[in-house]
Every structure is written in C-alpha cells, then in structure tokens.
Scaffold this motif. Structure first.
Motif, PDB file in Angstrom:
ATOM      1  N   GLY A  43      28.116  24.119  65.066  1.00 36.62           N
ATOM      2  CA  GLY A  43      28.206  24.360  66.495  1.00 36.62           C
ATOM      3  C   GLY A  43      28.945  25.642  66.825  1.00 36.62           C
ATOM      4  N   ARG A  44      30.045  25.891  66.152  1.00 40.60           N
ATOM      5  CA  ARG A  44      30.791  27.131  66.380  1.00 40.60           C
ATOM      6  C   ARG A  44      29.928  28.355  66.047  1.00 40.60           C
ATOM      7  N   SER A  45      29.267  28.292  64.905  1.00 38.06           N
ATOM      8  CA  SER A  45      28.435  29.418  64.485  1.00 38.06           C
ATOM      9  C   SER A  45      27.312  29.684  65.480  1.00 38.06           C
ATOM     10  N   ARG A  46      26.704  28.627  65.962  1.00 38.12           N
ATOM     11  CA  ARG A  46      25.583  28.771  66.906  1.00 38.12           C
ATOM     12  C   ARG A  46      26.059  29.373  68.224  1.00 38.12           C
ATOM     13  N   ILE A  47      27.151  28.871  68.774  1.00 41.24           N
ATOM     14  CA  ILE A  47      27.623  29.373  70.055  1.00 41.24           C
ATOM     15  C   ILE A  47      28.069  30.834  69.956  1.00 41.24           C
ATOM     16  N   ALA A  48      28.617  31.212  68.808  1.00 39.75           N
ATOM     17  CA  ALA A  48      29.093  32.591  68.610  1.00 39.75           C
ATOM     18  C   ALA A  48      28.068  33.458  67.896  1.00 39.75           C
ATOM     19  N   SER A  49      26.806  33.078  67.940  1.00 38.28           N
ATOM     20  CA  SER A  49      25.772  33.766  67.149  1.00 38.28           C
ATOM     21  C   SER A  49      25.555  35.222  67.562  1.00 38.28           C
ATOM     22  N   ALA A  50      26.024  35.627  68.741  1.00 38.86           N
ATOM     23  CA  ALA A  50      25.889  37.030  69.142  1.00 38.86           C
ATOM     24  C   ALA A  50      26.790  37.947  68.314  1.00 38.86           C
ATOM     25  N   GLY A 109      35.710  44.829  67.666  1.00 35.32           N
ATOM     26  CA  GLY A 109      35.335  45.689  68.774  1.00 35.32           C
ATOM     27  C   GLY A 109      34.253  45.151  69.689  1.00 35.32           C
ATOM     28  N   ARG A 110      33.756  43.953  69.417  1.00 32.08           N
ATOM     29  CA  ARG A 110      32.706  43.356  70.248  1.00 32.08           C
ATOM     30  C   ARG A 110      33.207  42.056  70.864  1.00 32.08           C
ATOM     31  N   THR A 111      32.794  41.820  72.122  1.00 34.16           N
ATOM     32  CA  THR A 111      33.167  40.593  72.824  1.00 34.16           C
ATOM     33  C   THR A 111      31.897  39.865  73.228  1.00 34.16           C
ATOM     34  N   ALA A 112      31.876  38.555  73.005  1.00 33.94           N
ATOM     35  CA  ALA A 112      30.704  37.752  73.349  1.00 33.94           C
ATOM     36  C   ALA A 112      31.138  36.516  74.116  1.00 33.94           C
ATOM     37  N   PHE A 168      38.045  36.385  64.477  1.00 23.57           N
ATOM     38  CA  PHE A 168      37.336  35.959  65.677  1.00 23.57           C
ATOM     39  C   PHE A 168      38.405  35.422  66.638  1.00 23.57           C
ATOM     40  N   VAL A 169      38.713  36.206  67.654  1.00 28.60           N
ATOM     41  CA  VAL A 169      39.836  35.918  68.536  1.00 28.60           C
ATOM     42  C   VAL A 169      39.306  35.284  69.818  1.00 28.60           C
ATOM     43  N   TYR A 170      39.678  34.025  70.031  1.00 29.46           N
ATOM     44  CA  TYR A 170      39.135  33.231  71.131  1.00 29.46           C
ATOM     45  C   TYR A 170      40.045  33.286  72.347  1.00 29.46           C
ATOM     46  N   ASP A 171      39.484  33.709  73.465  1.00 34.36           N
ATOM     47  CA  ASP A 171      40.189  33.726  74.742  1.00 34.36           C
ATOM     48  C   ASP A 171      39.644  32.567  75.570  1.00 34.36           C
ATOM     49  N   GLU A 172      40.400  31.472  75.601  1.00 35.27           N
ATOM     50  CA  GLU A 172      39.909  30.269  76.270  1.00 35.27           C
ATOM     51  C   GLU A 172      39.719  30.485  77.768  1.00 35.27           C
ATOM     52  N   ARG A 173      40.613  31.234  78.385  1.00 31.93           N
ATOM     53  CA  ARG A 173      40.516  31.448  79.829  1.00 31.93           C
ATOM     54  C   ARG A 173      39.278  32.268  80.185  1.00 31.93           C
ATOM     55  N   ALA A 174      38.970  33.262  79.382  1.00 40.27           N
ATOM     56  CA  ALA A 174      37.796  34.102  79.660  1.00 40.27           C
ATOM     57  C   ALA A 174      36.514  33.494  79.111  1.00 40.27           C
ATOM     58  N   GLY A 175      36.640  32.538  78.199  1.00 38.22           N
ATOM     59  CA  GLY A 175      35.457  31.955  77.579  1.00 38.22           C
ATOM     60  C   GLY A 175      34.728  32.934  76.680  1.00 38.22           C
ATOM     61  N   THR A 176      35.496  33.749  75.947  1.00 42.65           N
ATOM     62  CA  THR A 176      34.909  34.766  75.080  1.00 42.65           C
ATOM     63  C   THR A 176      35.560  34.754  73.709  1.00 42.65           C
ATOM     64  N   ILE A 177      34.862  35.341  72.740  1.00 41.23           N
ATOM     65  CA  ILE A 177      35.428  35.642  71.422  1.00 41.23           C
ATOM     66  C   ILE A 177      35.271  37.132  71.179  1.00 41.23           C
ATOM     67  N   TRP A 178      36.362  37.737  70.695  1.00 40.09           N
ATOM     68  CA  TRP A 178      36.357  39.163  70.348  1.00 40.09           C
ATOM     69  C   TRP A 178      36.412  39.291  68.831  1.00 40.09           C
ATOM     70  N   SER A 179      35.590  40.205  68.277  1.00 36.59           N
ATOM     71  CA  SER A 179      35.635  40.469  66.834  1.00 36.59           C
ATOM     72  C   SER A 179      35.133  41.875  66.559  1.00 36.59           C
TER      73      SER A 179
END
Length: 462
Positions: free
Chosen positions: A224-231, A199-202, A186-197
């Motif tokens: 909290g992490r699981s809930r925010i990244a639930s997509a 092939g999917r970005t949320a 789960f790769v977190y891009d703080e500037r974009a406010g997204t996580i990539w995993s």
C-alpha cells in the motif's frame, strides 16, 4: 578493536593516487590531509586542471599544486614535494605510489584504470562499484597473482556491510537479512499530505492510514505504501550493484531479483525483513535487500547506513537489550543491528591502510562471481538503441537492473548491466526481456570486456 594497534605496523605514510575528482575523490583528498598514516598527493581526472582544482578545493595552496602533462613533469613535481595533478593515470604510475583509489564510477574508464593499477603492481581500492559488479572477483585474483590487494572501500556501503555481516558471523548470530537504506529518504509531511524524496514532492492521499503497521499484514502495508507513493522512484540500479558486491564477498543472496525495497520506518526494519513464518517478507535466511527510509521531518535518518537482521535466539539476552533501546521486531523473534553512516572518502583510509600495511582487503576473503547484475528492458527497445548510462546513478533509460546467478558470458545469456552500458543494440529487445550478450554490439577493445573474459576463465573454465 583498537585501530592504533591494528595499524601499528605502519612505518611510513601510505602514498595514494585518487582517480576521479568528484564528490568521493574530493572528500578523500580533503580528509587525507588529516590522516597521519596516509598521503594523497596525486590526483587524476579527465584533465589535469580538474584534478588540480580538487586539490585547491581542499585548501592546498596553488604553489604546492602542479598540473602536469607528461610523466617527466609528474616526476619533477613529485620530487619537489608538490601535489601532482594529471589527466591520465599512466603519467603517474611510475611515481612511488602504494595504492590507486579508483573512484570515477565509469565502467569502461574504471576497468582500464583498474587493469593499469594491477599491472603496475599497485594495490587497488575499487570505489567504482560499476566495475566491481562486472569483474571484481577476477580483479582480486589477478592482483593476488602479483601479491597485491584489490579491495572495496570503507566509506561506501558494500565494505561497511561486509564488515557488519562478518562481525555478526564471527559472533555466531543467525543472519536473516542484510542490506542498506537507499541514498534518499522518503520524508512524510502529514499536514501537507506529501512525501519528499531527492528533490521531488508527491501527494500521498491516504498515506496516514499506513503510517503504522501495528498488527496488520506486513505485505499489505508495504504494498500500500509503495502504491500510494508510486510517483516517486523507489528502486535504483546502484543499490542492486552494491548489494551484489556484498553477495559475492559473503555468499548472501537475494529474496527477489530486484529486491523488496519497502518504504520502512527505522524501527520497522526487523519486522519487515523477518522470515515469513514471523510475518515478514523473507522466504529464507541470509537474504540481501534495501529499504527506503520513511520518516517525518523531525525524525533521524538512517543516513544510507547498513544493517543486519538477526534471529533473537537467546530470548533472555534480547529482552534485556530491548530494554536498553535496541530495535526488535514486533514479535521479538528478530532484531536489527545497524551502522547509521557511510562517510564516503572521509573514512576510506582504513581500506587503504589495510591493503598497504596489512596486505588485507576490507571485502571478502575470496570473492566469487556468485551474482550478476543484469539488464531488463522496461519498454520495447528497437535495434540501434544506444544503452547510454547517464546521471548520478549511471542508469540506462528504460532499462532496470535485476540480480541473477553468476555465469560466464555466452550467446543467449544475460549480459551484465554495466557491460551493456553505452553500447548499441544489434536487434530489438521486447519489454520485460533480459538483454542478452548477443543483443549488444560489444567493443572488442573494451578493457571491461577483456577483464570479464579473464574472470570467466578463472572461475568458469575456458
């Protein structure tokens, strides 16, 4: 350990047959050309042409490859020193093979190949964890009756974790938790406010506030992490399947039937998987689990590797080790020891050599059916629903996996996940219910069912 000394008894290359020319099989074939003590001149896939393509992809010249349709053709090709490609394992079993490597990942086909290999008095390297999760201990016993070995494979996490766990036990460490990182970071891009995993970005608004645990409650941060990244999907059946194999080999068990599976940064693992009295999630020692490796793009991956979390019982020694860069929990009571790799077929040869040269398994000394991977409906499933297992993970739509104590098949009892796979329901199953043996129309001709009944007789009686 000096591996040259360990395998010094080998007096000739071990002859192998790889069944399944997918990603694992191709990596196995490619590396086998470089392993002095092993040959891989026989490949099996759905058809001979596909198996031949796997040889060609590894750089073997076309004139050295024979796509064979009969056992006689296979024998002639072998005698001529060519690489033998067939579409049916039976065509190869009369060749002078030492080891069959089953890597199809298909529960029914894998069971059939496993049974054929054992009955032909070949050692069996069982890459297909789907088969191992249903009938692994029984296959070990059946092969032992014929003085042969069934083993999991180095290059995949179960064998590597069994090695790490038993190493820790030999050294006297108290194991709190053991497991692996999931296949996809789960790769977190703080500037974009997204996580990539995978092939999917949320979008993960608010995730920055949970990037560091600090002194906060581990449970609150993990939730909290699981809930925010639930997509993004955070649990997979294969992870449970692999850890079941480890549990049956080592007698480690689960803390939750579907694991905690936190999103965790590497240095947080011994903090999160610490005992509850030390602020972690674990309710006891010797618990299996999996984590999703959370990292920034410029940080290293855990690479699907394996770990043990141990108690820091010698405080002085662990203080020195922490200064050398070893990873301790935030209160210093737990530490993580990890192996950040699993190299698929590139490192499978050690399991092949252990079986054929040393008569040993890379797995447990005497695996027991301590755990079953069972199937739970995630939606109402009407009668007639075919529980099709599909995709890279061989998962069933609207059905999740949960670990349960191992038990013999029985009416009303939970059915193993991969025994239910690709079979129709004979009656409806409600959301949240475990699918039972008599909910599924089983095929009495199934090799997997026959092997499971044999395993049940061996371990649970008639």
């Amino acid at each position: 350990m000096n591996h040259h000394a360990y395998f010094a008894a080998a007096d000739r290359p071990v002859e192998t047959c790889i069944v399944g020319a997918g990603s694992f099989g191709r990596s196995f074939i490619g590396q086998a050309r470089r392993v002095p003590l092993m040959n891989a001149r026989v490949a099996v896939d759905l058809d001979a042409r596909t198996a031949a393509e796997a040889f060609a992809a590894s750089g073997i010249p076309p004139h050295e490859i024979a796509a064979c349709e009969t056992a006689a053709e296979a024998k002639a090709a072998w005698g001529a020193g060519r690489h033998v490609a067939v579409g049916d394992l039976r065509l190869a079993l009369e060749l002078p093979l030492d080891v069959v490597v089953e890597a199809t990942g298909h529960p029914e086909s894998g069971a059939r190949h496993a049974a054929m290999a054992v009955e032909a008095d070949k050692h069996l390297v069982l890459v297909s964890k789907e088969v191992d999760s249903v009938v692994g201990p029984g296959l070990v016993r059946a092969a032992r009756d014929r003085s042969r070995i069934v083993t999991p494979v180095d290059g995949d996490q179960p064998s590597l974790l069994i090695g790490l766990v038993t190493w820790a036990e030999v050294l006297g460490f108290t194991i709190v938790a053991a497991g692996k990182s999931s296949e996809y970071d789960f790769v977190y891009d703080e500037r974009a406010g997204t996580i990539w995993s995978n092939g999917r970005t949320a979008p993960v608004d608010g995730f920055a506030g949970l990037w560091d645990i600090g002194g906060r409650s581990v449970g609150e941060v993990v939730e909290g992490r699981s809930r925010i990244a639930s997509a993004l999907p955070q649990r997979t059946v294969p992870d449970l399947c692999e850890m079941l194999v480890v549990g049956n080999a080592t007698k480690l068990s689960y803390d939750r039937p579907n694991f905690h599976v936190p999103l965790a940064r590497i240095h947080e693992v011994p903090t999160i998987f610490a005992p509850r009295e030390n602020g972690g999630l674990m309710s006891g020692d010797r618990r299996l689990d999996v984590f999703n490796c959370l990292r920034r793009p410029d940080e290293i991956s855990f690479a699907g590797g394996v770990f043990v979390v141990v108690r820091c019982e010698d405080v002085w020694s662990w203080r020195i080790l922490a200064e050398k860069g070893h990873v301790l929990g935030r209160d210093g009571h737990t530490a993580m020891i990890w192996l950040p790799r699993h190299l698929l077929g590139l490192e499978a040869a050690t399991s092949v050599l252990e079986a054929a040269v040393l008569g040993r398994s890379s797995g447990g000394l005497d695996p027991q059916p301590q755990l079953d991977l069972c199937a739970r409906a995630d939606a109402d499933l009407p009668a007639g629903t075919v529980l099709t297992a599909s995709g890279h993970h061989h998962e069933i739509r609207n059905v999740s996996g949960v670990l349960q104590p191992g038990a013999a098949l029985a009416p009303g009892g939970a059915i193993p996940y991969y025994l239910a796979a690709n079979r129709p329901l004979v009656r409806p199953v409600g959301k949240g219910q475990l699918i039972a043996c008599d909910d599924v129309e089983l095929d009495e001709e199934s090799a997997l069912l026959e092997l499971r009944r044999d395993q049940d007789r061996r371990f649970f009686g008639p």
